[in-house]
Design a protein around this motif. Structure first.
Motif, PDB file in Angstrom:
ATOM      1  N   THR A 110       0.845  -1.197   0.000  1.00  0.00           N
ATOM      2  CA  THR A 110       0.000   0.000   0.000  1.00  0.00           C
ATOM      3  C   THR A 110       0.879   1.245   0.000  1.00  0.00           C
ATOM      4  OG1 THR A 110      -0.169   0.062   2.430  1.00  0.00           O
ATOM      5  CG2 THR A 110      -1.889  -1.131   1.233  1.00  0.00           C
ATOM      6  N   VAL A 111       0.393   2.288  -0.651  1.00  0.00           N
ATOM      7  CA  VAL A 111       1.082   3.578  -0.712  1.00  0.00           C
ATOM      8  C   VAL A 111       0.094   4.654  -0.275  1.00  0.00           C
ATOM      9  CG1 VAL A 111       2.346   5.205  -2.151  1.00  0.00           C
ATOM     10  CG2 VAL A 111       2.482   2.754  -2.651  1.00  0.00           C
ATOM     11  N   SER A 112       0.390   5.303   0.842  1.00  0.00           N
ATOM     12  CA  SER A 112      -0.494   6.325   1.396  1.00  0.00           C
ATOM     13  C   SER A 112       0.260   7.634   1.572  1.00  0.00           C
ATOM     14  CB  SER A 112      -1.065   5.858   2.741  1.00  0.00           C
ATOM     15  OG  SER A 112      -1.750   4.624   2.613  1.00  0.00           O
ATOM     16  N   GLY A 113      -0.493   8.674   1.939  1.00  0.00           N
ATOM     17  CA  GLY A 113       0.129   9.976   2.166  1.00  0.00           C
ATOM     18  C   GLY A 113      -0.793  11.096   1.738  1.00  0.00           C
ATOM     19  N   PRO A 114      -0.461  12.337   2.081  1.00  0.00           N
ATOM     20  CA  PRO A 114      -1.289  13.496   1.727  1.00  0.00           C
ATOM     21  C   PRO A 114      -1.337  13.728   0.213  1.00  0.00           C
ATOM     22  CG  PRO A 114       0.322  14.044   3.423  1.00  0.00           C
ATOM     23  CD  PRO A 114       0.720  12.720   2.864  1.00  0.00           C
ATOM     24  N   HIS A 115      -2.243  14.608  -0.192  1.00  0.00           N
ATOM     25  CA  HIS A 115      -2.344  14.992  -1.599  1.00  0.00           C
ATOM     26  C   HIS A 115      -1.045  15.661  -2.054  1.00  0.00           C
ATOM     27  CE1 HIS A 115      -6.595  14.087  -1.517  1.00  0.00           C
ATOM     28  NE2 HIS A 115      -6.732  14.854  -0.448  1.00  0.00           N
ATOM     29  N   GLY A 116      -0.637  15.336  -3.276  1.00  0.00           N
ATOM     30  CA  GLY A 116       0.535  15.983  -3.843  1.00  0.00           C
ATOM     31  C   GLY A 116       1.853  15.330  -3.491  1.00  0.00           C
ATOM     32  N   THR A 117       1.815  14.171  -2.849  1.00  0.00           N
ATOM     33  CA  THR A 117       3.068  13.489  -2.503  1.00  0.00           C
ATOM     34  C   THR A 117       3.487  12.478  -3.562  1.00  0.00           C
ATOM     35  OG1 THR A 117       1.823  11.893  -1.164  1.00  0.00           O
ATOM     36  CG2 THR A 117       2.799  13.774  -0.014  1.00  0.00           C
ATOM     37  N   GLY A 118       2.598  12.187  -4.527  1.00  0.00           N
ATOM     38  CA  GLY A 118       2.956  11.283  -5.613  1.00  0.00           C
ATOM     39  C   GLY A 118       2.502   9.845  -5.426  1.00  0.00           C
ATOM     40  N   LYS A 119       1.442   9.642  -4.653  1.00  0.00           N
ATOM     41  CA  LYS A 119       0.976   8.275  -4.368  1.00  0.00           C
ATOM     42  C   LYS A 119       0.734   7.450  -5.625  1.00  0.00           C
ATOM     43  CE  LYS A 119      -2.584   9.509  -1.898  1.00  0.00           C
ATOM     44  NZ  LYS A 119      -2.345  10.966  -1.858  1.00  0.00           N
ATOM     45  N   SER A 120      -0.055   7.985  -6.537  1.00  0.00           N
ATOM     46  CA  SER A 120      -0.401   7.228  -7.749  1.00  0.00           C
ATOM     47  C   SER A 120       0.813   7.015  -8.646  1.00  0.00           C
ATOM     48  CB  SER A 120      -1.510   7.944  -8.524  1.00  0.00           C
ATOM     49  OG  SER A 120      -2.710   7.949  -7.776  1.00  0.00           O
ATOM     50  N   THR A 121       1.642   8.046  -8.765  1.00  0.00           N
ATOM     51  CA  THR A 121       2.843   7.955  -9.601  1.00  0.00           C
ATOM     52  C   THR A 121       3.756   6.831  -9.124  1.00  0.00           C
ATOM     53  OG1 THR A 121       2.813  10.307 -10.164  1.00  0.00           O
ATOM     54  CG2 THR A 121       4.928   9.163 -10.358  1.00  0.00           C
ATOM     55  N   TYR A 122       4.035   6.822  -7.826  1.00  0.00           N
ATOM     56  CA  TYR A 122       4.973   5.830  -7.295  1.00  0.00           C
ATOM     57  C   TYR A 122       4.335   4.446  -7.174  1.00  0.00           C
ATOM     58  CZ  TYR A 122       8.069   9.729  -6.553  1.00  0.00           C
ATOM     59  OH  TYR A 122       8.886  10.822  -6.768  1.00  0.00           O
ATOM     60  N   ALA A 123       3.048   4.399  -6.914  1.00  0.00           N
ATOM     61  CA  ALA A 123       2.364   3.101  -6.864  1.00  0.00           C
ATOM     62  C   ALA A 123       2.416   2.439  -8.231  1.00  0.00           C
ATOM     63  CB  ALA A 123       0.920   3.279  -6.408  1.00  0.00           C
ATOM     64  N   ALA A 124       2.226   3.237  -9.284  1.00  0.00           N
ATOM     65  CA  ALA A 124       2.277   2.696 -10.648  1.00  0.00           C
ATOM     66  C   ALA A 124       3.682   2.187 -10.969  1.00  0.00           C
ATOM     67  CB  ALA A 124       1.862   3.775 -11.653  1.00  0.00           C
ATOM     68  N   ARG A 125       4.687   2.924 -10.550  1.00  0.00           N
ATOM     69  CA  ARG A 125       6.077   2.491 -10.798  1.00  0.00           C
ATOM     70  C   ARG A 125       6.402   1.211 -10.034  1.00  0.00           C
ATOM     71  NH1 ARG A 125      10.278   6.586 -13.064  1.00  0.00           N
ATOM     72  NH2 ARG A 125       8.879   8.140 -13.954  1.00  0.00           N
ATOM     73  N   LEU A 126       5.931   1.136  -8.801  1.00  0.00           N
ATOM     74  CA  LEU A 126       6.152  -0.066  -8.002  1.00  0.00           C
ATOM     75  C   LEU A 126       5.486  -1.278  -8.651  1.00  0.00           C
ATOM     76  CD1 LEU A 126       5.673   1.150  -4.320  1.00  0.00           C
ATOM     77  CD2 LEU A 126       7.609  -0.176  -5.169  1.00  0.00           C
ATOM     78  N   ALA A 127       4.239  -1.099  -9.067  1.00  0.00           N
ATOM     79  CA  ALA A 127       3.502  -2.205  -9.682  1.00  0.00           C
ATOM     80  C   ALA A 127       4.204  -2.699 -10.940  1.00  0.00           C
ATOM     81  CB  ALA A 127       2.074  -1.761 -10.007  1.00  0.00           C
ATOM     82  N   GLN A 128       4.670  -1.754 -11.740  1.00  0.00           N
ATOM     83  CA  GLN A 128       5.365  -2.123 -12.973  1.00  0.00           C
ATOM     84  C   GLN A 128       6.651  -2.885 -12.661  1.00  0.00           C
ATOM     85  OE1 GLN A 128       6.678   1.180 -15.402  1.00  0.00           O
ATOM     86  NE2 GLN A 128       6.739  -0.063 -17.250  1.00  0.00           N
ATOM     87  N   ALA A 129       7.415  -2.390 -11.693  1.00  0.00           N
ATOM     88  CA  ALA A 129       8.687  -3.025 -11.352  1.00  0.00           C
ATOM     89  C   ALA A 129       8.493  -4.426 -10.760  1.00  0.00           C
ATOM     90  CB  ALA A 129       9.453  -2.157 -10.366  1.00  0.00           C
TER      91      ALA A 129
END
Length: 201
Positions: free
Chosen positions: A24-43
């Motif tokens: 899971t990737v959590s955090g406030p708005h603007g921290t890049g949750k979706s960006t980094y979650a997508a990179r993690l999933a791909q990797a």
């Protein structure tokens, strides 16, 4: 900070948890949750599910802004419950990275790695303004309103403060490096956990 052990506590763990990777990737708005979650999933070669996207889909279906849906969710816990149920259903399939404000809490007993992303407020607001094509002032007003309602919502419906990071095993400031370098840190941590998981299986 990376904290061990990563087994989520004493006692037997569900069979699917031993065999399938859930992050899971959590955090406030603007921290890049979706960006980094997508990179993690791909990797990791697994799926990516965004609880935030589901919330936005519900807002679109009801022809409401995110702020309006958030206000309604404050009084109607069934909205968050719907998002939670769909998030849990996706996690139960295994092999997934889920990003969302509540993802770490909702899936706490199911996860192999819970990540919390943070960044200075000014950095977050600049990212939000750029992403949503807003002025910095509008981004500030919108974000403050959304986060204020969310904070009250989570405390009222879940009895916890969203700022509580005690459940997370990895906390990272995404303003410290480039997207690529930050992603490498997160991927390295996830790969380490997956290797440890295989040794325990």
């Amino acid at each position: 900070m990376l904290e061990l052990p990563l087994d989520g506590g004493p006692g037997p763990r569900p069979r699917f948890h031993r065999l399938l990777m859930i992050v899971t990737v959590s955090g406030p708005h603007g921290t890049g949750k979706s960006t980094y979650a997508a990179r993690l999933a791909q990797a990791l070669g697994i799926r990516h599910v965004s609880a935030g996207s589901l919330f936005r889909r519900i807002a679109k279906e009801r022809r409401l802004s995110l702020e309006e849906l958030g206000e309604r969710a404050l009084e109607d816990p069934s909205i968050d419950k719907l998002v939670d149920e769909r998030t849990i259903a996706e996690a139960n399939k295994g092999n997934v990275v889920v990003d969302g404000q509540l993802a770490g809490w909702i899936l706490k007993e199911r996860t192999d790695l819970r990540i919390y992303l943070k960044a200075p407020e000014q950095v977050r607001l600049e990212r939000i303004a750029k992403r949503d094509k807003l002025t910095l002032q509008d981004a500030r007003l919108q974000t403050e309103q959304r986060e204020s309602v969310q904070r009250e919502r989570y405390l009222r419906h879940y009895s916890f403060q969203v700022e509580d990071r005690s459940i997370y095993q990895l906390v990272l400031d995404t303003s410290l490096g480039t997207i690529e370098d930050t992603a490498k840190v997160l991927i390295s941590a996830a790969v380490m956990v997956r290797k440890a998981k295989k040794h325990k299986a």
